[in-house]
Write a protein that holds these residues in place. Structure first.
Motif, PDB file in Angstrom:
ATOM      1  N   LEU A  80      -0.233 -59.325 -32.778  1.00  0.00           N
ATOM      2  CA  LEU A  80      -0.150 -60.164 -31.460  1.00  0.00           C
ATOM      3  C   LEU A  80       1.171 -59.534 -30.643  1.00  0.00           C
ATOM      4  CD1 LEU A  80      -0.661 -63.153 -30.720  1.00  0.00           C
ATOM      5  CD2 LEU A  80       1.366 -63.801 -31.760  1.00  0.00           C
ATOM      6  N   ARG A  81       0.447 -59.822 -29.266  1.00  0.00           N
ATOM      7  CA  ARG A  81       1.552 -58.975 -28.414  1.00  0.00           C
ATOM      8  C   ARG A  81       1.494 -59.472 -27.024  1.00  0.00           C
ATOM      9  NH1 ARG A  81      -1.113 -52.959 -27.519  1.00  0.00           N
ATOM     10  NH2 ARG A  81      -3.145 -53.604 -26.174  1.00  0.00           N
ATOM     11  N   VAL A  82       2.333 -59.215 -26.238  1.00  0.00           N
ATOM     12  CA  VAL A  82       2.453 -59.499 -24.797  1.00  0.00           C
ATOM     13  C   VAL A  82       1.525 -58.550 -24.026  1.00  0.00           C
ATOM     14  CG1 VAL A  82       3.965 -59.737 -22.926  1.00  0.00           C
ATOM     15  CG2 VAL A  82       4.834 -60.401 -24.930  1.00  0.00           C
ATOM     16  N   PRO A  83       0.426 -59.041 -23.213  1.00  0.00           N
ATOM     17  CA  PRO A  83      -0.387 -58.012 -22.825  1.00  0.00           C
ATOM     18  C   PRO A  83       0.339 -57.323 -21.740  1.00  0.00           C
ATOM     19  CG  PRO A  83      -0.937 -60.509 -22.528  1.00  0.00           C
ATOM     20  CD  PRO A  83       0.360 -60.425 -22.900  1.00  0.00           C
ATOM     21  N   ASP A  84      -0.437 -56.077 -21.447  1.00  0.00           N
ATOM     22  CA  ASP A  84       0.053 -55.101 -20.142  1.00  0.00           C
ATOM     23  C   ASP A  84      -0.642 -55.608 -19.129  1.00  0.00           C
ATOM     24  OD1 ASP A  84       1.474 -53.475 -19.155  1.00  0.00           O
ATOM     25  OD2 ASP A  84       0.205 -51.611 -19.893  1.00  0.00           O
ATOM     26  N   LEU A  85      -0.233 -54.995 -17.937  1.00  0.00           N
ATOM     27  CA  LEU A  85      -0.891 -55.378 -16.823  1.00  0.00           C
ATOM     28  C   LEU A  85      -1.453 -53.968 -16.239  1.00  0.00           C
ATOM     29  CD1 LEU A  85       1.120 -57.786 -14.545  1.00  0.00           C
ATOM     30  CD2 LEU A  85      -0.917 -58.211 -15.899  1.00  0.00           C
TER      31      LEU A  85
END
Lengths: 239, 239
Positions: A80-85
């Motif tokens: 689980l992670r913070v998405p990249d842009l």
DNA sequence: AGCCCAATTTTGTGATCACACTTCAGCGAT
DNA sequence: ATCGCTGAAGTGTGATCACAAAATTGGGCT
């Protein structure tokens, strides 16, 4: 360092809010403020431990954030992670913000009162102070307060929630960009124009200055992402 | 009668998708198709039993749908149900659809191939057939296929997901409205114009005819909700 | 040193149980 | 019949356990 806690969430007084709601509030606040950087892995158990709750309510809060694309869980990989842009995604976010937020500002205009103006001046002052000190964290907090103080008045739940979801997705990246380039080049002052227009009830000007404000901020991020394509994944390459 | 099942979801054969994803797909499909009417109460355990799974993955799917406002759980009361639509909310949904979907259609235009045109003609034919037979369910399925066959080409994840979320919210109510007034007055044929414009790569016309198509459909619903303010809560159904 | 494979740990997922609360069915009194 | 109460059933929520799969570690090899 723990960037998320339950204590600072809604001194909800007599509130008997569910735990998973509190966890959600804590996490989303941290994300909007950019306190969790893109690609940062998080885990249910770790979050649960830090928050002093069982993994169960964290799962529900996280599931909600995944639905809002504020978190992602890599496909085959189960992290689980913070998405990249990507640049493509950022441009869509920019367009969507231009759709929703100026309209929210326009709708808010008729509902402005003296108290609101007062509050907005305070928020704007906090923004300027943060810019002066180069305090990115304080800037992001104050800027969020300013915008959502306005949006809250619009009496348009759907648009409001859309705006919040968009900020959730932009937050982590915005923090990185502004942190990298400093607060010096941040959007100059559309806030003053906006407050004046809100005072006089000039909804048209409110809308256009909100659009300009958003445009400049997002333009900075677009430049940043184009220049600095891959925010370097940290360590360990692939074999 | 069970309106939701796992079998008709993605003949996923070799697919090892998570159970909660399958449940989500099944539920959201049922909602977009309007198979679950507004204000209809649903329960985790009942759904779980009908789907032949434990309540756990249903909880996760439902949490996701709540985040997308396709379901709601009443505040003090703790029942889970399909939200009702107020006129205010419907107008916001209409506006948002006008923002997102014409843009999706415009973006899709350059990616149209012969196969796509063929598929769209089939979908449109299915729409006309359903209209002829007055089959609301078939109409909604075919119409959804038509629109999302286009949107899928746009290569714009964020917009695509936004559109899907909006359809999730409109679906249950659309079904009720069209079911009540019959399929006779349904939007006349912008689909043909759209297909022609897609063939010639005329993105501008694609966008405007998509806007017109959406406008007419939503206008019908606005009229319906104004006339028939409270869709009568319906008492006690037994299955 | 550098690299690879095996064992261990950690991950998300699903199932099951416990609990407080609401809703509902059923019976009795008025 | 109507109203009011009470026990039973059903509700979402949270905690805990089990498990397969992925990530990480550590040791042994070249």
């Amino acid at each position: 360092m723990v960037v998320v806690s339950l204590e600072n969430v809604s001194g909800g007084s007599l509130n008997e809010a569910k735990i998973h709601d509190q966890v959600y509030e804590a996490l989303s606040e941290a994300l909007i403020q950019g306190k969790i950087p893109p690609l940062k892995p998080v885990s249910l158990r770790t979050l649960a431990h830090n928050l002093g709750v069982s993994p169960m309510p964290v799962r529900e809060a996280v599931r909600r954030l995944i639905a809002e694309k504020a978190l992602e869980l890599q496909p085959s990989n189960k992290r689980l992670r913070v998405p990249d842009l990507t640049e493509k995604r950022l441009m869509q976010l920019m367009t969507a913000r231009q759709w929703v937020e100026p309209e929210l500002a326009r709708l808010a205009t008729p509902h402005v009162t003296k108290d609101v103006i007062k509050r907005l001046r305070e928020d704007d002052a906090a923004v300027m102070t943060a810019l002066g000190k180069g305090d990115v964290a304080a800037y992001m907090q104050a800027n969020q307060d300013f915008h959502f103080s306005i949006y809250r008045l619009a009496d348009a739940d759907l648009f409001y929630d859309m705006a919040r979801t968009l900020w959730l997705q932009v937050g982590p990246f915005m923090r990185v960009v502004f942190g990298r380039m400093g607060t010096v080049h941040l959007p100059k002052d559309h806030h003053q124009d906006m407050i004046r227009a809100l005072e006089t009830g000039d909804a048209g000007t409110v809308k256009t200055s909100m659009a300009a404000d958003i445009h400049e901020g997002m333009e900075l991020m677009l430049d940043a992402i184009k220049a600095h394509v891959a925010p370097e994944p940290k360590r360990r390459r692939r074999g």
